[in-house]
Design an enzyme around this catalytic site. Structure first.
Site, mmCIF file in Angstrom:
data_model
loop_
_atom_site.group_PDB
_atom_site.id
_atom_site.type_symbol
_atom_site.label_atom_id
_atom_site.label_comp_id
_atom_site.label_asym_id
_atom_site.label_seq_id
_atom_site.Cartn_x
_atom_site.Cartn_y
_atom_site.Cartn_z
ATOM 1 N N LYS A 196 0.859 -1.186 0.000
ATOM 2 C CA LYS A 196 0.000 0.000 0.000
ATOM 3 C C LYS A 196 0.900 1.242 0.000
ATOM 4 C CE LYS A 196 -3.970 1.920 2.580
ATOM 5 N NZ LYS A 196 -4.791 1.780 3.800
ATOM 6 N N SER B 132 -9.826 -0.362 7.009
ATOM 7 C CA SER B 132 -9.215 -0.203 5.687
ATOM 8 C C SER B 132 -8.523 -1.435 5.118
ATOM 9 C CB SER B 132 -8.218 0.955 5.711
ATOM 10 O OG SER B 132 -8.908 2.180 5.657
ATOM 11 N N SER C 81 -9.677 1.899 2.777
ATOM 12 C CA SER C 81 -8.778 2.611 1.907
ATOM 13 C C SER C 81 -7.741 1.746 1.189
ATOM 14 C CB SER C 81 -8.046 3.678 2.712
ATOM 15 O OG SER C 81 -7.199 3.078 3.675
#
Lengths: 473, 477
Positions: A79, A178, A154
């Site tokens: 990420k 997330s 996210s």
């Protein structure tokens, strides 16, 4: 079957049996990316050249008969809010679009030590604020199961890349859901570890007391393997816990007879899609059939979880994101007359609307005169939620519910209504507030053929139990 | 109307730990710009602070030395504000639960002792430094100082004059140096001071509106600034005006201050608990361990010098005002020298040299061991006081023992009566006029003759013996 469709544990076995080579795996992954990522848009940046070089080197070590760690030669997606030395780490923000960290996050050091190969950096909601990956300053990631839908967020890029076989493993970060929510929406496994088990050093902070890095994988076994690799005390993170970690793959045993499951009625109430509810309850029935006992109960304070979350997380974010001022690194406005204008213009132009909304919210709740009414009260309520979870875990081994109140929604469907978007975290947020671990596992699809995820919550530091239950789902 | 001033201080002292408060960078002063920093102290995204345990130890030391209660549970907080020298845009400090609180220090002003309350001592990180137009136009930031550990000492508004404030500053500086937690160099910024001043009608118990004064770079500037502010407030009040809450900045060059910001522009720091750090939890064993490790503090030392060594208050005061001087003194006395003799040397000839060469006692060439040798030779009667001064001069530049110098220079006092007698006889024979004078009753002729013998012996003859032999010889004539 393409190699990119396999799991880390399957590929690991084949590598050791000399059926395949590391470059073959890496090439298969990039081939898949080249084929699909124009549509999915999971990646912000790719490391193909470097990855192929590392693959060749890793293969040499396999050829030399070295006894290598489980993740050796396995591609992994990171990420883009986790710092990678020499590789741009943007947080999907204009503010950091050219930021190249001079150091590796602790989890990256650990992965490199294992010989894992970084494929690229995945898309996210700007600074991890959001539940759909629509808040990225660069592009919207799409759900591999339906390109018109969001992948969740996210960590939407990480979840989509795993679901689309554009990687083998991925790391996400979870502040209010997330990791688990996009895993659920993309039909993959996502583990949010206990706060303090994985070092946050190098994770660009959103809400320091809630953030935690964790695995997003194709199956539970991979989640255990990846968690083994990244957990542990870090002398660079004061909030990381010093403890002996078990080998989490030892949790992967069949049989759950005697398991005590609690079902909080708050997770099955209003606002939870009935189809999702039904599929989760059906899965719970199956667990019952395998010997678990199931009891409904209540965690009344969960009703306040979202409010507490948006006060605490925004307060911390408003402070954590203050450093992006155009002075040292990152975006700086073209021209400014004086210092205050430099700050104002840099931050107005560099941050997107959701980030600004939370900074303003956080600044407000910390302001003199409002602190006691909001922040202080939220801290007290947080203690209450923790206590209620503690109490529940004296009766139950795990707490189960849906990961997300709905399956993947359409791109644009909620992006105009922040409150509705926030409700998407209603099942995951309490877990972060309590600091406990939870895993989302795919348990089927709804009538639109979109994945449904089930959340299994455990007591602090008891990842063994939730991994075991997840393995038995 | 007569007024009384009310003064409180906020003192920042840089701690002399080797490394910074939250990372392992050096705290050394004077490195090249931006060479003593890392991703952590420059606030790079993703970095986290780790508390340097030494900082807690040093702050607890300071707290104990200033009679504070040490908190067994304290925490760190973020103080949020934007400024280019603050890379994270928040300073990690302590807000409502400081490490040390409720202490006091006694100061002496005009012969009277006064107790000043220490409200609290907390730990925090220093900011960087802005360099204006150092490379062409514009401002750049040097982050070497970012994360250097500080303690902030906040006093009660117990002082009533600039003199008292000055005395307290001296006291705090002395204590911090004694316990070796800060070098307190105001010119390098390792000791900084803000003052709060208000005035009220004499005899009143209600404090007036206070103002805060910043940028005080020396003790004398602090004293001047306080006096300036007292006068300024008096003028405002006398003219029928009101003192407004504001922060003022002292300009030492013009010896005046100006308003920096008023209450309306006061910053809201939005303090909240630092989530990246755990609370600081200390147990009794830790605190007592530090307490027993504290050296003898100036007040105690002062009392001991007067009681055990019978030093005059004046000597005890000057010696204990400096940790280094008192240590030098203690060493010499522990080696067996007479305390008053050591004190005389330190406060006399030694201080003179230190002043002339502007060096500290630590850089002083003559070790306590050598000073003790010198004093012991005087007390044994081997050398005269005059000769001792010559030995002292040589010791300042040469690496020789006292004994060697006495031998080389022939400075040993001659105590051999027969040798002196010979010289006495010769001098009397050659100075018949003085002998006549003596016979006429001019007793001061003896002094002249003693001087002549001294000259003959090149200063080495024992003057008491000369005196005795001359009187004898004259009386026998």
């Amino acid at each position: 079957m393409e190699l990119c469709e396999l799991t880390a544990h399957e590929l690991g076995k084949m590598l050791r049996n000399k059926e395949i080579t590391v470059p073959q795996i890496v090439e298969s992954v990039y081939k898949s990316i080249e084929l699909k990522d124009n549509d999915i848009k999971a990646y912000i940046s790719l490391q193909k050249e470097e990855a192929l070089k590392e693959a060749a080197e890793m293969q040499k070590r396999f050829d030399a008969g070295e006894d290598l760690p489980p993740l050796a030669g396995i591609p992994i997606t990171i990420k883009d809010n986790i710092c990678t030395k020499g590789i741009k780490t943007t947080c999907a923000s204009k503010m950091l679009q050219d930021f190249v960290p001079p150091y590796d996050a602790t989890v990256i050091e650990k992965l490199k030590a294992q010989g894992a190969i970084i494929v690229g950096k995945s898309n996210l909601d700007e600074f991890a604020m959001g539940g759909s990956t629509e808040n990225s300053a660069f592009m919207k990631t799409r759900n591999p199961h339906n390109l018109e839908c969001v992948p969740g967020g996210s960590s939407g890029g990480s979840a989509a890349s795993v679901a689309a076989n554009e990687t083998i493993l991925a790391l996400g970060s979870d502040t209010g859901g997330s990791i688990r929510q996009p895993a659920s929406l993309c039909g993959v496994v996502g583990l949010k570890p206990t706060y303090g088990t994985v070092s946050r050093f190098g994770l660009v902070a959103f809400a320091s007391s809630l953030d935690q890095i964790g695995p997003i994988t194709k199956d539970v076994e991979d989640a255990a393997i990846l968690f083994n690799a990244i957990c542990g005390h870090d002398e660079h993170d004061a909030t990381s816990v010093s403890m002996e970690h078990p080998d989490y793959t030892k949790a992967l045993e069949k049989g759950i007879s005697g398991l005590k499951i609690g079902l909080p009625k708050e997770f099955f109430g209003e606002g939870i899609n009935s189809e999702v509810k039904e599929i989760v309850l059906k899965k719970v029935e199956e667990l019952k059939a395998k010997g678990a006992t199931v009891e409904e109960f209540s965690i009344p304070s969960i009703d306040y979880a979202l409010s507490i979350y948006y006060i605490l997380a925004s307060a911390e974010a408003s402070s954590n994101l203050s450093r992006y001022d155009g002075v040292k690194y990152g975006y700086r406005t073209e021209s400014a007359d004086g210092l205050n204008e430099l700050y104002e213009k840099t931050r107005s132009e560099g941050f997107g609307p959701e980030v600004k909304r939370r900074i303003m919210l956080g600044t407000y709740v910390l302001s003199s005169g409002y602190y006691d009414a909001y922040y202080k009260k939220a801290l007290k309520a947080r203690t209450l939620i923790r206590q209620e979870f503690d109490k529940a875990f004296t009766k139950y081994d795990v707490i189960i519910g849906p990961t997300s109140p709905t399956t993947a929604f359409k791109i644009g469907e909620k992006s105009e209504n922040p409150l509705e978007m926030y409700l998407s975290d209603v099942c995951t947020v309490p877990v972060n507030i309590a600091g406990i671990p939870a895993i989302s596992v795919p348990i089927g699809t709804d009538s639109k053929n979109l994945p449904v995820g089930m959340q299994i919550i455990g007591k602090a530091f008891d990842e063994m139990t939730i991994l075991k239950v997840a393995y038995n789902v | 109307m007569e007024y009384e001033s009310v003064i409180g201080l906020e003192i920042h002292a840089e701690l002399s730990t080797k490394t910074k408060i939250f990372c392992s960078c050096t705290t050394e002063f004077g490195g090249d710009v931006n060479t003593h920093c890392c991703p952590i102290c420059t606030g790079m995204p993703g970095t986290l602070p780790m508390l340097n345990k030494k900082v807690v130890e040093y702050a607890v030391k300071a707290g104990l030395a200033m009679n504070c209660t040490i908190s067994k549970f304290s925490k760190q907080d973020r103080k949020n504000y934007f400024y280019p020298d603050l890379p994270k845009a928040y300073q990690i400090s302590q807000y409502d639960l400081p490490l040390c609180k409720n202490g006091y220090l006694d100061i002496e002003v005009d012969g009277a002792t006064k107790r000043i309350g220490i409200t609290r001592i907390h730990i925090e990180e220093d900011a960087g430094k802005l360099l204006h137009n150092a490379w062409g136009n514009g401002t750049l930031v040097d982050m070497n100082r970012c994360g250097v550990p500080l303690i902030e000492i906040v006093t009660e508004p117990d002082m009533r004059s600039a003199k008292e404030a000055h005395a307290l500053l001296e006291k705090i500086k002395t204590i911090l140096q004694y316990i070796d937690v800060s070098d307190c160099k105001m010119q390098e910024g390792s000791l900084r001071c803000d003052v709060n001043v208000s005035i009220m009608p004499k005899g009143s118990t209600t404090f007036g509106q206070r103002t805060e004064m910043k940028n005080l770079n020396s003790f004398s500037a602090t004293e001047k600034a306080i006096n300036f502010e007292i006068e300024r407030q008096k003028e405002v009040v006398e003219a029928g005006g009101k003192i407004t809450q504001e922060t003022r900045r002292w300009d030492d060059e013009t010896s005046s201050s100006y308003s920096m910001r008023s209450k309306e522009n006061a910053q809201d720091y939005r303090y909240f608990p630092e989530p990246d750090l755990l609370p600081i939890v200390l147990d009794d064993e830790y605190i007592e361990g530090i307490r027993t490790s504290l050296p003898e503090l100036p007040d105690k030392k002062y009392a001991r010098y007067i009681e055990s060594y019978k030093l005059p208050e004046y000597d005890a005061n000057l010696l204990t005002a400096s940790k280094d001087l008192s240590e030098y003194f203690d060493k010499a006395v522990n080696l067996g020298a007479t305390p008053k003799a050591v004190s005389n040397w330190i406060l006399g000839d030694i201080s003179k040299v230190l002043n002339e060469e502007s060096i500290t006692i630590n850089e002083f060439k003559i070790t306590p061991e050598k000073l003790v040798e010198l004093i012991s030779e005087i007390e044994k009667g081997t050398i005269s006081n005059t000769a001792a001064k010559s030995v002292f001069e040589v010791l300042l530049t040469e690496d020789k023992t006292v004994e060697e110098i006495i031998k080389e220079k022939g400075l040993a006092q001659v105590n051999d009566e027969s040798a002196i007698k010979e010289m006495v006889e010769r001098v009397i024979a050659n100075n018949q006029k003085s002998v006549e004078d003596y016979k006429k009753g001019k007793t001061n002729a003896v002094g002249y003759l003693v001087g002549q013998v001294m000259k003959e012996s090149r200063g080495s003859a024992n003057p008491q013996i000369i005196n005795k032999l001359i009187v004898e010889a004259l009386n026998n004539l």
